[in-house]
Write a protein that holds these residues in place. Structure first.
Motif: not given
Length: 145
Positions: A27-34, A122-128, A140-145
């Motif tokens: 969402r909005n350039g970030a990803v929700l993680v726990t 979190m930033d998606p690249v950092l999360a990955s 996550l990496r594949r979802a970002l590609a």
């Protein structure tokens, strides 16, 4: 055949099949993680075990809400992977069958109800790079590609 991530099963050890549903929530350039504090601190895709008689989608909605406090919509199955691990909170050697979904986080309904969990944008690249297991990181990496 479902891909395996992480260590191979140990010869002679009995594993209990533990299916679970997990979400990639952009969402909005970030990803929700726990962030789970116990049994060791780590970032994870929100989700968890599918209870007896529960569908994967129902488990996904329940687990995401428990771990993040967020309501989600439009889950779409991306795939699945297996990993063999010890789950100290259950004193269980498990063959985890992790079903991964992408979904849309709709709105927060409150704080996480699962003890020791915190919702983190979190930033998606950092999360990955820092998610706690290689299967989550790869999906996550594949979802970002």
């Amino acid at each position: 055949m479902t891909a395996r991530y992480g260590e191979p099963p140990e010869s002679g050890r009995r594993y209990t099949l533990r299916p679970g549903a997990y979400a990639i929530l952009p969402r909005n350039g970030a990803v929700l993680v726990t962030h789970q504090a116990d049994p060791w601190p780590e970032y994870q895709l929100p989700g968890g075990g599918i209870d007896a008689g529960e569908s994967p989608i129902a488990a996904l909605h329940r687990e995401v809400f428990e771990e993040t406090g967020w309501k989600i919509a439009q889950p779409r199955r991306l795939g699945a992977f297996r990993r063999f691990t010890y789950m100290p909170e259950y004193d269980l050697w498990a063959e985890k069958l992790c079903i991964i979904y992408a979904a849309r986080p709709v709105r927060p309904l409150g704080a996480p109800s699962e003890p020791g969990h915190q919702a983190v944008w979190m930033d998606p690249v950092l999360a990955s790079e820092i998610l706690g297991n290689p299967g989550d990181r790869d999906f996550l990496r594949r979802a970002l590609a």
